[in-house]
Design a protein around this motif. Structure first.
Motif, PDB file in Angstrom:
ATOM      1  N   GLU A   1       6.692   8.408   2.140  1.00 23.24           N
ATOM      2  CA  GLU A   1       5.887   7.416   1.426  1.00 23.24           C
ATOM      3  C   GLU A   1       5.618   6.207   2.304  1.00 23.24           C
ATOM      4  O   GLU A   1       4.499   5.676   2.339  1.00 23.24           O
ATOM      5  CB  GLU A   1       6.596   6.982   0.148  1.00 23.24           C
ATOM      6  CG  GLU A   1       5.800   5.970  -0.656  1.00 23.24           C
ATOM      7  CD  GLU A   1       6.503   5.533  -1.929  1.00 23.24           C
ATOM      8  OE1 GLU A   1       6.109   4.500  -2.467  1.00 23.24           O
ATOM      9  OE2 GLU A   1       7.434   6.233  -2.374  1.00 23.24           O
ATOM     10  N   LEU A   2       6.621   5.778   3.031  1.00 21.51           N
ATOM     11  CA  LEU A   2       6.469   4.634   3.925  1.00 21.51           C
ATOM     12  C   LEU A   2       5.442   4.926   5.010  1.00 21.51           C
ATOM     13  O   LEU A   2       4.573   4.092   5.306  1.00 21.51           O
ATOM     14  CB  LEU A   2       7.824   4.303   4.546  1.00 21.51           C
ATOM     15  CG  LEU A   2       7.892   3.091   5.433  1.00 21.51           C
ATOM     16  CD1 LEU A   2       7.473   1.843   4.670  1.00 21.51           C
ATOM     17  CD2 LEU A   2       9.302   2.932   5.958  1.00 21.51           C
ATOM     18  N   ALA A   3       5.510   6.121   5.590  1.00 23.61           N
ATOM     19  CA  ALA A   3       4.539   6.498   6.625  1.00 23.61           C
ATOM     20  C   ALA A   3       3.123   6.513   6.058  1.00 23.61           C
ATOM     21  O   ALA A   3       2.173   6.067   6.715  1.00 23.61           O
ATOM     22  CB  ALA A   3       4.897   7.867   7.202  1.00 23.61           C
ATOM     23  N   ALA A   4       2.976   6.995   4.825  1.00 22.29           N
ATOM     24  CA  ALA A   4       1.651   7.029   4.195  1.00 22.29           C
ATOM     25  C   ALA A   4       1.135   5.618   3.965  1.00 22.29           C
ATOM     26  O   ALA A   4      -0.048   5.323   4.188  1.00 22.29           O
ATOM     27  CB  ALA A   4       1.714   7.793   2.876  1.00 22.29           C
ATOM     28  N   ARG A   5       2.019   4.718   3.553  1.00 23.82           N
ATOM     29  CA  ARG A   5       1.592   3.324   3.320  1.00 23.82           C
ATOM     30  C   ARG A   5       1.200   2.637   4.618  1.00 23.82           C
ATOM     31  O   ARG A   5       0.221   1.900   4.665  1.00 23.82           O
ATOM     32  CB  ARG A   5       2.700   2.544   2.623  1.00 23.82           C
ATOM     33  CG  ARG A   5       2.879   2.938   1.184  1.00 23.82           C
ATOM     34  CD  ARG A   5       3.915   2.103   0.516  1.00 23.82           C
ATOM     35  NE  ARG A   5       4.135   2.529  -0.846  1.00 23.82           N
ATOM     36  CZ  ARG A   5       4.761   1.792  -1.744  1.00 23.82           C
ATOM     37  NH1 ARG A   5       5.242   0.615  -1.424  1.00 23.82           N
ATOM     38  NH2 ARG A   5       4.919   2.242  -2.969  1.00 23.82           N
ATOM     39  N   ILE A   6       1.970   2.883   5.670  1.00 23.55           N
ATOM     40  CA  ILE A   6       1.642   2.284   6.970  1.00 23.55           C
ATOM     41  C   ILE A   6       0.306   2.818   7.467  1.00 23.55           C
ATOM     42  O   ILE A   6      -0.533   2.058   7.970  1.00 23.55           O
ATOM     43  CB  ILE A   6       2.763   2.555   7.990  1.00 23.55           C
ATOM     44  CG1 ILE A   6       4.005   1.751   7.609  1.00 23.55           C
ATOM     45  CG2 ILE A   6       2.312   2.213   9.406  1.00 23.55           C
ATOM     46  CD1 ILE A   6       5.232   2.093   8.421  1.00 23.55           C
ATOM     47  N   ALA A   7       0.079   4.125   7.312  1.00 25.02           N
ATOM     48  CA  ALA A   7      -1.196   4.715   7.732  1.00 25.02           C
ATOM     49  C   ALA A   7      -2.354   4.095   6.951  1.00 25.02           C
ATOM     50  O   ALA A   7      -3.404   3.791   7.517  1.00 25.02           O
ATOM     51  CB  ALA A   7      -1.169   6.230   7.538  1.00 25.02           C
ATOM     52  N   ALA A   8      -2.154   3.864   5.656  1.00 23.19           N
ATOM     53  CA  ALA A   8      -3.206   3.250   4.842  1.00 23.19           C
ATOM     54  C   ALA A   8      -3.479   1.825   5.303  1.00 23.19           C
ATOM     55  O   ALA A   8      -4.634   1.401   5.374  1.00 23.19           O
ATOM     56  CB  ALA A   8      -2.808   3.274   3.362  1.00 23.19           C
TER      57      ALA A   8
END
Length: 89
Positions: free
Chosen positions: A70-77
């Protein structure tokens, strides 16, 4: 890490770009701090039971891998949004 060092050493750019970089770096520091706390909590769990009745991991997610995804997805966003701001701004 090299990108952060390069951004800090670069000539001053426009104010908006520098502010975005500063916010991103601050977020990355918070993320790294949170991940370090999570790893310490996991490492201190007795025999991987999650420390039932213990407040050592209070407030930390039960699923470390899910948290990381989830953290990686948020950073990518955030990065995509920053890139879009660079194009439109």
């Amino acid at each position: 890490m090299n990108e952060i060092e390069a951004a800090l050493a670069a000539e001053p750019g426009d104010g908006a770009a520098r502010e975005r970089e500063a916010k991103l770096m601050a977020m990355l520091v918070r993320v790294a701090t949170g991940l370090a706390a999570l790893e310490r909590a996991i490492a201190s769990e007795p025999s991987g039971k999650g420390g039932q009745g213990d407040d050592a991991g209070a407030g930390l997610p039960d699923d470390a891998d899910g948290f990381r995804r989830e953290l990686a997805a948020r950073i990518a966003a955030l990065r995509r949004r920053g890139a879009a701001d660079d194009v439109s701004g």
